[in-house]
Enzyme design. Structure first.
Site, PDB file in Angstrom:
ATOM      1  CG  HIS A 165      -5.909   0.228   4.920  1.00  0.00           C
ATOM      2  ND1 HIS A 165      -4.760  -0.503   5.106  1.00  0.00           N
ATOM      3  CD2 HIS A 165      -6.602   0.102   6.079  1.00  0.00           C
ATOM      4  CE1 HIS A 165      -4.757  -1.031   6.318  1.00  0.00           C
ATOM      5  NE2 HIS A 165      -5.879  -0.669   6.934  1.00  0.00           N
TER       6      HIS A 165
ATOM      7  CD  GLU B 261      -2.770  -1.229   2.498  1.00  0.00           C
ATOM      8  OE1 GLU B 261      -2.690  -0.312   3.334  1.00  0.00           O
ATOM      9  OE2 GLU B 261      -3.543  -2.190   2.604  1.00  0.00           O
TER      10      GLU B 261
HETATM   11  N1  NAI Z   1      -9.342  -2.201   7.033  1.00  0.00           N
HETATM   12  C1  NAI Z   1      -9.111  -1.521   8.118  1.00  0.00           C
HETATM   13  O1  NAI Z   1      -9.053  -0.296   8.104  1.00  0.00           O
HETATM   14  C2  NAI Z   1      -8.933  -2.235   9.401  1.00  0.00           C
HETATM   15  C3  NAI Z   1      -8.378  -3.497   9.439  1.00  0.00           C
HETATM   16  N2  NAI Z   1      -8.221  -4.140  10.635  1.00  0.00           N
HETATM   17  C4  NAI Z   1      -7.660  -5.497  10.617  1.00  0.00           C
HETATM   18  O2  NAI Z   1      -8.651  -6.391  11.093  1.00  0.00           O
HETATM   19  C5  NAI Z   1      -8.021  -7.352  11.917  1.00  0.00           C
HETATM   20  C6  NAI Z   1      -9.029  -7.949  12.873  1.00  0.00           C
HETATM   21  O3  NAI Z   1      -9.425  -6.955  13.797  1.00  0.00           O
HETATM   22  P1  NAI Z   1     -10.180  -7.317  15.164  1.00  0.00           P
HETATM   23  O4  NAI Z   1     -11.464  -7.995  14.901  1.00  0.00           O
HETATM   24  O5  NAI Z   1     -10.189  -6.093  15.953  1.00  0.00           O
HETATM   25  O6  NAI Z   1      -9.145  -8.357  15.780  1.00  0.00           O
HETATM   26  P2  NAI Z   1      -9.386  -9.341  16.998  1.00  0.00           P
HETATM   27  O7  NAI Z   1      -8.039  -9.668  17.523  1.00  0.00           O
HETATM   28  O8  NAI Z   1     -10.418  -8.815  17.912  1.00  0.00           O
HETATM   29  O9  NAI Z   1      -9.980 -10.639  16.271  1.00  0.00           O
HETATM   30  C7  NAI Z   1      -9.239 -11.456  15.416  1.00  0.00           C
HETATM   31  C8  NAI Z   1      -9.815 -12.858  15.493  1.00  0.00           C
HETATM   32  O10 NAI Z   1      -9.121 -13.669  14.548  1.00  0.00           O
HETATM   33  C9  NAI Z   1      -8.915 -14.935  15.140  1.00  0.00           C
HETATM   34  N3  NAI Z   1      -7.813 -15.619  14.483  1.00  0.00           N
HETATM   35  C10 NAI Z   1      -6.484 -15.380  14.603  1.00  0.00           C
HETATM   36  N4  NAI Z   1      -5.799 -16.242  13.834  1.00  0.00           N
HETATM   37  C11 NAI Z   1      -6.693 -17.040  13.221  1.00  0.00           C
HETATM   38  C12 NAI Z   1      -6.584 -18.116  12.321  1.00  0.00           C
HETATM   39  N5  NAI Z   1      -5.402 -18.535  11.877  1.00  0.00           N
HETATM   40  N6  NAI Z   1      -7.730 -18.716  11.914  1.00  0.00           N
HETATM   41  C13 NAI Z   1      -8.933 -18.289  12.363  1.00  0.00           C
HETATM   42  N7  NAI Z   1      -9.094 -17.273  13.222  1.00  0.00           N
HETATM   43  C14 NAI Z   1      -7.988 -16.659  13.643  1.00  0.00           C
HETATM   44  C15 NAI Z   1      -8.632 -14.626  16.598  1.00  0.00           C
HETATM   45  O11 NAI Z   1      -8.847 -15.755  17.428  1.00  0.00           O
HETATM   46  C16 NAI Z   1      -9.638 -13.515  16.859  1.00  0.00           C
HETATM   47  O12 NAI Z   1     -10.866 -13.994  17.335  1.00  0.00           O
HETATM   48  C17 NAI Z   1      -6.895  -6.563  12.593  1.00  0.00           C
HETATM   49  O13 NAI Z   1      -5.847  -7.406  13.018  1.00  0.00           O
HETATM   50  C18 NAI Z   1      -6.446  -5.628  11.510  1.00  0.00           C
HETATM   51  O14 NAI Z   1      -5.398  -6.246  10.789  1.00  0.00           O
HETATM   52  C19 NAI Z   1      -8.625  -3.568  11.800  1.00  0.00           C
HETATM   53  C20 NAI Z   1      -9.170  -2.325  11.816  1.00  0.00           C
HETATM   54  C21 NAI Z   1      -9.315  -1.533  10.624  1.00  0.00           C
HETATM   55  O1  HPV Z   2      -6.708  -0.305  12.653  1.00  0.00           O
HETATM   56  C1  HPV Z   2      -6.154  -0.979  11.769  1.00  0.00           C
HETATM   57  O2  HPV Z   2      -5.526  -2.023  11.996  1.00  0.00           O
HETATM   58  C2  HPV Z   2      -6.266  -0.551  10.393  1.00  0.00           C
HETATM   59  O3  HPV Z   2      -5.983  -1.306   9.505  1.00  0.00           O
HETATM   60  C3  HPV Z   2      -6.618   0.843  10.121  1.00  0.00           C
HETATM   61  O4  HPV Z   2      -5.424   1.401   9.721  1.00  0.00           O
HETATM   62  P1  HPV Z   2      -5.249   2.970   9.450  1.00  0.00           P
HETATM   63  O5  HPV Z   2      -5.335   3.642  10.783  1.00  0.00           O
HETATM   64  O6  HPV Z   2      -6.369   3.381   8.538  1.00  0.00           O
HETATM   65  O7  HPV Z   2      -3.903   3.064   8.832  1.00  0.00           O
END
Ligand code: NAI
Ligand code: HPV
Length: 479
Positions: A357, A327
């Site tokens: 993103h 990215e």
């Molecule tokens: N697009 C964006 O702007 C954003 C992206 N994210 C991404 O979303 C991801 C998830 O966020 P949350 O739900 O807050 O995380 P979280 O940690 O609350 O949940 C992640 C879940 O994935 C499960 N997990 C881990 N490894 C696994 C596997 N190999 N197979 C199956 N399940 C597995 C965990 O047990 C957990 O329940 C973050 O790590 C981040 O990378 C988060 C916020 C914003």
């Molecule tokens: O909260 C995360 O993990 C996200 O992916 C969001 O990322 P950003 O703050 O938009 O760069």
């Protein structure tokens, strides 16, 4: 710049600034009351814990350094709420809208005590090794995969994030995408933007009664589960651990079962070796023909060339991607084959929503994250509290009060090896340790002790004795 009395020797403001990690620890001035110069931050929109704490007059602010000597670098357009919390402390805050390439980052990071980043800035071991003054990293986002958190811990640098302030924003985006894909909204809209009226119902569906398969049922996945059921969808989920299902959702035992049973598949797992290309050719083969794929987690989770093949073959009827293996560091015309070799093939597909993103990019999320992470940084710099740190044991003691003027807080971050506590307690043992807490996480341990009735020269002795232990990573003294 003010001078700081270091025991009986005076240290110039300049040398003090150059290595604050050391000189915060080594500055033993009790000549000026840190409270006298303390300005409490204006309360944030989200109701600032820090501000509430600061208004309790009996609480003593631990700051044996001039706040203007703390240098903070904020990258990636961190929200004003966060900048305000930090500038209200009197820290020097430099703010940039984008991330920095590695070599520029190395130049900048050498000088700073605190760095605030989002998902783009890579704090690798190579970068962190140069960050000689760095005390703490704030990830103003959920993911911390962009930071070598283990290297940071081993060098006494705490890392904080915001575990759920943008979860709802991601879940709402995904709900919007489910409907948009089912109705081919992206294609109809861009056709009409070009003047083409293309009214079709073939291949367009209601989402009511369809099954949503959620991979990773954490903060985002479970929030999405509730929203999807409210819209009449059936929810199944797959997670590495057994979890309580929301509403009538059901956990399935394997990824294959989830892929076979879902009309829409959405990924919400962190970036880990186990989640790398978790959805590739074999998994596309297991999905229902005509199903949809959404990924707003990390770009490494989907094998994108395999997705392109699956969409061209008609196996996958639509996809929404918010994240990519590479990215750009800032906004601009970067989404091409130079960034990712398949970018132009991806752009040419029908019914694919490509977003830059933006999952967590809402006013609500960014303003809450700004306050939350900045407050954690302030508590760490001023008080040494590690509550919420992702790479250090969580250690905190109740605040010292104004009734305890000659108390000092010793912080000793050390290698987690046998015999350290005995040696530390030999050093502290001649004094009245009012309260003490120690905990470890992997190779690193964190000890916090509040000691009463100590003079400047005693503080200096304690500091030097702790510094001379071979287990030492970082010693800090706060009073
Ligand atoms: N697009 C964006 O702007 C954003 C992206 N994210 C991404 O979303 C991801 C998830 O966020 P949350 O739900 O807050 O995380 P979280 O940690 O609350 O949940 C992640 C879940 O994935 C499960 N997990 C881990 N490894 C696994 C596997 N190999 N197979 C199956 N399940 C597995 C965990 O047990 C957990 O329940 C973050 O790590 C981040 O990378 C988060 C916020 C914003
Ligand atoms: O909260 C995360 O993990 C996200 O992916 C969001 O990322 P950003 O703050 O938009 O760069």
């Amino acid at each position: 710049m003010s001078n700081v009395v270091n025991g009986d020797a005076e240290v110039s403001g300049e040398s003090y600034t150059n290595n604050l990690t050391h000189t915060v620890s080594a500055s033993f001035s009790i000549s000026s009351s840190p409270v006298a110069t303390y300005t409490s931050p204006s309360p944030g929109k989200a109701g600032s814990l820090l501000a509430r704490t600061a208004t309790r007059t009996s609480v003593k602010q631990l700051k044996p350094f001039a706040t203007e000597d703390i240098k903070i670098l904020l990258l990636e357009n961190i929200n004003k709420t966060g900048r305000d919390v930090l500038t209200a402390q009197g820290y020097q805050v430099e703010y940039l809208k984008s991330s920095l390439p590695e070599d520029e980052l190395i130049e900048k990071i050498r000088d700073v005590h605190v760095i605030g980043i989002r998902s783009k800035t890579k704090l690798t071991a190579r970068v962190l090794r140069e960050a000689k003054n760095l005390l703490v990293v704030g990830c103003f986002c959920i993911g911390t995969n962009q930071v070598d958190t283990q290297f940071a811990a081993q060098h006494g640098v705490a890392v904080f994030n915001s575990p759920f302030s943008n979860s709802r924003s991601v879940a709402e985006l995904v709900i919007g995408e489910i409907i948009a894909l089912a109705r081919q909204l992206g294609d109809r809209s861009s056709e009409l933007h070009k003047g083409t009226w293309n009214k079709v119902s073939s291949g367009c569906w209601e989402i009511r009664g369809k099954t949503l398969g959620i991979i990773g049922y954490g903060h985002i996945g479970s929030q999405l589960s509730v929203l999807a059921e409210a819209m009449g969808m059936t929810v199944i989920f797959f997670d590495a651990v057994n979890l309580m299902a929301m509403g009538t959702a059901k956990q399935v035992p394997t990824l294959e079962a989830l892929l076979q049973g879902s009309d829409f598949v959405t990924c919400h797992v962190p970036e880990l070796p186990e989640t790398h290309k978790m959805i590739s050719s074999q998994e596309f083969g297991q999905m229902r023909t005509g199903s949809y794929l959404i990924n707003a987690s990390r770009g490494s989770v989907i094998d994108i060339p395999a997705l392109i093949d699956a969409m061209r073959a008609g196996k996958v009827a639509g996809a929404a991607l918010d994240v990519y293996p590479s990215e750009p560091g800032g906004n601009g015309d970067y989404f091409n084959n130079e960034l990712n070799s398949w970018a132009e093939d991806l752009r040419s597909l029908k019914n694919i929503i490509l977003t830059p993103h933006i999952g967590g990019s809402t006013e609500e999320a960014q303003s809450a994250i700004g306050v939350e992470v900045s407050e954690a940084l302030v508590r760490y710099v001023n008080e040494g509290a590690t509550l919420g740190a992702v790479n250090m044991p969580e250690v905190n003691l109740r605040s010292l009060t104004m009734d305890e003027p000659n108390h000092v807080r010793m912080i000793y971050i050390h290698h987690n090896v046998p015999g350290v506590l005995r040696k530390v307690n030999e050093i502290l043992g001649d004094h009245n340790v009012d309260k003490q807490m120690t905990d470890s996480r992997g190779d690193v341990a964190y000890l916090m002790a509040d000691i009463s009735d100590v003079s400047g020269s005693v503080i200096k002795e304690l500091y030097q004795s702790l510094e001379s232990l071979s287990s030492r990573i970082v010693t800090r003294v706060l009073y």
